[in-house]
Motif scaffolding. Sequence first.
Motif, PDB file in Angstrom:
ATOM      1  N   ALA B   8     113.421  -2.900  -4.168  1.00 37.39           N
ATOM      2  CA  ALA B   8     113.435  -2.035  -2.980  1.00 37.39           C
ATOM      3  C   ALA B   8     114.834  -1.534  -2.669  1.00 37.39           C
ATOM      4  N   HIS B   9     115.236  -0.450  -3.300  1.00 37.99           N
ATOM      5  CA  HIS B   9     116.465   0.241  -2.904  1.00 37.99           C
ATOM      6  C   HIS B   9     116.263   1.732  -3.126  1.00 37.99           C
ATOM      7  N   PRO B  10     116.731   2.555  -2.159  1.00 36.18           N
ATOM      8  CA  PRO B  10     116.428   3.992  -2.252  1.00 36.18           C
ATOM      9  C   PRO B  10     117.230   4.752  -3.306  1.00 36.18           C
ATOM     10  N   GLU B  11     118.296   4.182  -3.858  1.00 39.86           N
ATOM     11  CA  GLU B  11     119.191   4.958  -4.720  1.00 39.86           C
ATOM     12  C   GLU B  11     119.387   4.273  -6.078  1.00 39.86           C
ATOM     13  N   PRO B  12     118.934   4.939  -7.151  1.00 46.54           N
ATOM     14  CA  PRO B  12     119.133   4.354  -8.488  1.00 46.54           C
ATOM     15  C   PRO B  12     120.612   4.139  -8.827  1.00 46.54           C
ATOM     16  N   GLN B  13     121.471   5.081  -8.380  1.00 48.57           N
ATOM     17  CA  GLN B  13     122.907   4.959  -8.662  1.00 48.57           C
ATOM     18  C   GLN B  13     123.591   4.099  -7.602  1.00 48.57           C
ATOM     19  N   SER B  14     123.186   2.838  -7.550  1.00 49.29           N
ATOM     20  CA  SER B  14     123.737   1.902  -6.570  1.00 49.29           C
ATOM     21  C   SER B  14     123.944   0.569  -7.272  1.00 49.29           C
ATOM     22  N   LEU B  15     124.617  -0.347  -6.588  1.00 47.85           N
ATOM     23  CA  LEU B  15     124.759  -1.690  -7.141  1.00 47.85           C
ATOM     24  C   LEU B  15     123.374  -2.274  -7.420  1.00 47.85           C
ATOM     25  N   ASN B  16     122.459  -2.102  -6.479  1.00 44.84           N
ATOM     26  CA  ASN B  16     121.116  -2.636  -6.683  1.00 44.84           C
ATOM     27  C   ASN B  16     120.432  -1.995  -7.886  1.00 44.84           C
ATOM     28  N   GLY B  17     120.603  -0.697  -8.024  1.00 42.93           N
ATOM     29  CA  GLY B  17     120.013  -0.016  -9.179  1.00 42.93           C
ATOM     30  C   GLY B  17     120.555  -0.577 -10.482  1.00 42.93           C
ATOM     31  N   ALA B  18     121.874  -0.792 -10.506  1.00 43.39           N
ATOM     32  CA  ALA B  18     122.506  -1.327 -11.723  1.00 43.39           C
ATOM     33  C   ALA B  18     122.029  -2.752 -12.002  1.00 43.39           C
ATOM     34  N   LEU B  19     121.881  -3.550 -10.964  1.00 36.30           N
ATOM     35  CA  LEU B  19     121.425  -4.930 -11.161  1.00 36.30           C
ATOM     36  C   LEU B  19     119.960  -4.960 -11.602  1.00 36.30           C
ATOM     37  N   LYS B  20     119.180  -4.024 -11.105  1.00 38.71           N
ATOM     38  CA  LYS B  20     117.781  -3.925 -11.539  1.00 38.71           C
ATOM     39  C   LYS B  20     117.714  -3.615 -13.038  1.00 38.71           C
ATOM     40  N   ASP B  21     118.497  -2.614 -13.465  1.00 39.33           N
ATOM     41  CA  ASP B  21     118.501  -2.260 -14.889  1.00 39.33           C
ATOM     42  C   ASP B  21     118.975  -3.436 -15.744  1.00 39.33           C
ATOM     43  N   PHE B  22     120.020  -4.103 -15.278  1.00 41.88           N
ATOM     44  CA  PHE B  22     120.538  -5.264 -16.003  1.00 41.88           C
ATOM     45  C   PHE B  22     119.453  -6.333 -16.143  1.00 41.88           C
ATOM     46  N   THR B  23     118.759  -6.595 -15.058  1.00 39.45           N
ATOM     47  CA  THR B  23     117.733  -7.648 -15.036  1.00 39.45           C
ATOM     48  C   THR B  23     116.617  -7.342 -16.039  1.00 39.45           C
ATOM     49  N   VAL B  24     116.146  -6.103 -16.024  1.00 37.53           N
ATOM     50  CA  VAL B  24     115.070  -5.710 -16.948  1.00 37.53           C
ATOM     51  C   VAL B  24     115.528  -5.888 -18.402  1.00 37.53           C
ATOM     52  N   LYS B  25     116.732  -5.410 -18.693  1.00 38.08           N
ATOM     53  CA  LYS B  25     117.243  -5.501 -20.080  1.00 38.08           C
ATOM     54  C   LYS B  25     117.389  -6.952 -20.520  1.00 38.08           C
ATOM     55  N   ARG B  26     117.961  -7.757 -19.640  1.00 40.67           N
ATOM     56  CA  ARG B  26     118.219  -9.158 -19.993  1.00 40.67           C
ATOM     57  C   ARG B  26     116.909  -9.903 -20.272  1.00 40.67           C
ATOM     58  N   LEU B  27     115.910  -9.661 -19.435  1.00 45.05           N
ATOM     59  CA  LEU B  27     114.628 -10.345 -19.607  1.00 45.05           C
ATOM     60  C   LEU B  27     113.931  -9.844 -20.875  1.00 45.05           C
ATOM     61  N   GLU B  28     113.988  -8.543 -21.117  1.00 42.74           N
ATOM     62  CA  GLU B  28     113.337  -7.994 -22.311  1.00 42.74           C
ATOM     63  C   GLU B  28     114.037  -8.483 -23.581  1.00 42.74           C
ATOM     64  N   ALA B  29     115.352  -8.580 -23.515  1.00 38.79           N
ATOM     65  CA  ALA B  29     116.098  -9.073 -24.681  1.00 38.79           C
ATOM     66  C   ALA B  29     115.720 -10.513 -25.011  1.00 38.79           C
ATOM     67  N   ALA B  30     115.288 -11.262 -23.984  1.00 36.08           N
ATOM     68  CA  ALA B  30     114.875 -12.653 -24.201  1.00 36.08           C
ATOM     69  C   ALA B  30     113.401 -12.741 -24.623  1.00 36.08           C
ATOM     70  N   GLY B  31     112.770 -11.580 -24.791  1.00 34.22           N
ATOM     71  CA  GLY B  31     111.403 -11.588 -25.301  1.00 34.22           C
ATOM     72  C   GLY B  31     110.317 -11.520 -24.236  1.00 34.22           C
ATOM     73  N   HIS B  32     110.724 -11.398 -22.981  1.00 33.73           N
ATOM     74  CA  HIS B  32     109.721 -11.320 -21.918  1.00 33.73           C
ATOM     75  C   HIS B  32     109.213  -9.891 -21.737  1.00 33.73           C
ATOM     76  N   THR B  33     108.029  -9.764 -21.172  1.00 34.63           N
ATOM     77  CA  THR B  33     107.492  -8.450 -20.812  1.00 34.63           C
ATOM     78  C   THR B  33     107.714  -8.247 -19.316  1.00 34.63           C
ATOM     79  N   VAL B  34     108.269  -7.094 -18.965  1.00 32.77           N
ATOM     80  CA  VAL B  34     108.645  -6.859 -17.573  1.00 32.77           C
ATOM     81  C   VAL B  34     107.896  -5.643 -17.016  1.00 32.77           C
ATOM     82  N   GLN B  35     107.348  -5.793 -15.834  1.00 33.80           N
ATOM     83  CA  GLN B  35     106.871  -4.641 -15.078  1.00 33.80           C
ATOM     84  C   GLN B  35     107.738  -4.527 -13.827  1.00 33.80           C
TER      85      GLN B  35
END
Lengths: 268, 268
Positions: B8-35
């Motif tokens: 829940a953050h209104p702006e993709p170009q924000s700290l939250n947006g960056a942390l969201k992208d990081f989280t998805v990548k990190r989990l996917e790199a570990a073999g998890h499926t993320v929605q």
Amino acid sequence: MHVLLVYAHPEPQSLNGALKDFTVKRLEAAGHTVQVSDLYAMQWKATLDADDTLERKDGEPFHPERDSKHAFENGLQTPDIAREQDKLRWADAVILQFPMWWFSMPAILKGWVERVYAYGFGYGVGEHSDTRWGNRYGEGTLAGKRAMLIVTAGGWESHYSPRGINGPIDDLLFPIQHGILYYPGFDVLPPYVVYRTGRTDETRFSTICDALGHRLDDLWKTLPIPFHPQNAGAYDIPECTLRADITPGEVGFAAHVAPPALRVAAKG
Amino acid sequence: MHVLLVYAHPEPQSLNGALKDFTVKRLEAAGHTVQVSDLYAMQWKATLDADDTLERKDGEPFHPERDSKHAFENGLQTPDIAREQDKLRWADAVILQFPMWWFSMPAILKGWVERVYAYGFGYGVGEHSDTRWGNRYGEGTLAGKRAMLIVTAGGWESHYSPRGINGPIDDLLFPIQHGILYYPGFDVLPPYVVYRTGRTDETRFSTICDALGHRLDDLWKTLPIPFHPQNAGAYDIPECTLRADITPGEVGFAAHVAPPALRVAAKG
């Protein structure tokens, strides 16, 4: 006096709807002027976003604080936000009335706070220095006004007692009473809470209204919760932690309420 | 494993947006499926109301609990609500990521909870009797799944410390971690909190990501917060107060976390 009632329930034919009507009548009968912000009836926009600022530059990233500051300072807020701020300025007392949903206020009311409490209005007010950390917690735009919650809860009172599983009601309401109301300066009165709302027959409704009526009659007499003001010496600045000699060792929400001894000292 | 990230953050170009992208990548790199449920991007409807039930009878008063129960039991929920419930059923772990606004989650995420946690799904599950008070607080639809918060805050860490003016972070998050996540059955991991977000340069962002990455790597190893389950003996039913011999005299949110001695006893 002027009273603003901010009310958040989707159904007029509900206990909340009846308590809202009762509250308005009781206050008007006592000679007060009442405005109601009936958020569901107004179809209040709950979500804070870039559309809250008029004339935004396309493509520029939205920054909640910076955009809010810019809009507030330059008359670029949407009319719905500016209107609610005017009501708050007009009011001598503000009542927030809502059903407790998931241990907090309904989303539509939370969104009212997020959008109406603009930077420069609800926060970001005053100087930050070695001795002051902004005009907040006891100072601010809304200082000198009173605020009170009217809350309904489906659960039993014991579930919200000091050792109840939901957590004590005072602690559940602290983020609202201290974090949302005391923060911009309100004097916060103890809340009026109705429990076990599923069991409300006419006799009980009448008892509930009697008790609420007394609270409304005493709106200007009831002593506010004696939260420690931030900039009056109880806190180290800029850490904003309680000074070591204020209720030493006590931690948690309750530590921010002055104990009786300190209240007497402060008056003397 | 399956991970649902509710963001829940209104702006993709924000700290939250960056942390969201990081989280998805990190989990996917570990073999998890993320929605990802990106609530702002989905234009999630934040407000719970009569429109959440399909085929309502016109003119009948809307009752949040009864209407939710009826819709959930009869396949009359709006598709957006049913879809999020499906994602929750699918997930092995759920992460709620949000900026702390006014000491709680943004309205849009609160509205996700209110609407998706239908009666019969998020609450109103199980029997009420002399020994059980519904399947909640440790039991329920989402039991066996893990949950964790990722939270950003503008204020300093000291402001959220045990004697900090905002209140201790664990207490501010209790209504979410205990009241929203533990309630329908989640095992709740300690939160990941970033403070003072206004001061985030590239070096600090990299440090933040390192620490968050470790938390994500340990998502299935980290010990959950040992809240007392409601129906396993720690509480008197139906009062739902802690039994007199459980941490006698202790009150408040922290009393609902089992102290180390009791945890060992429970294991033995």
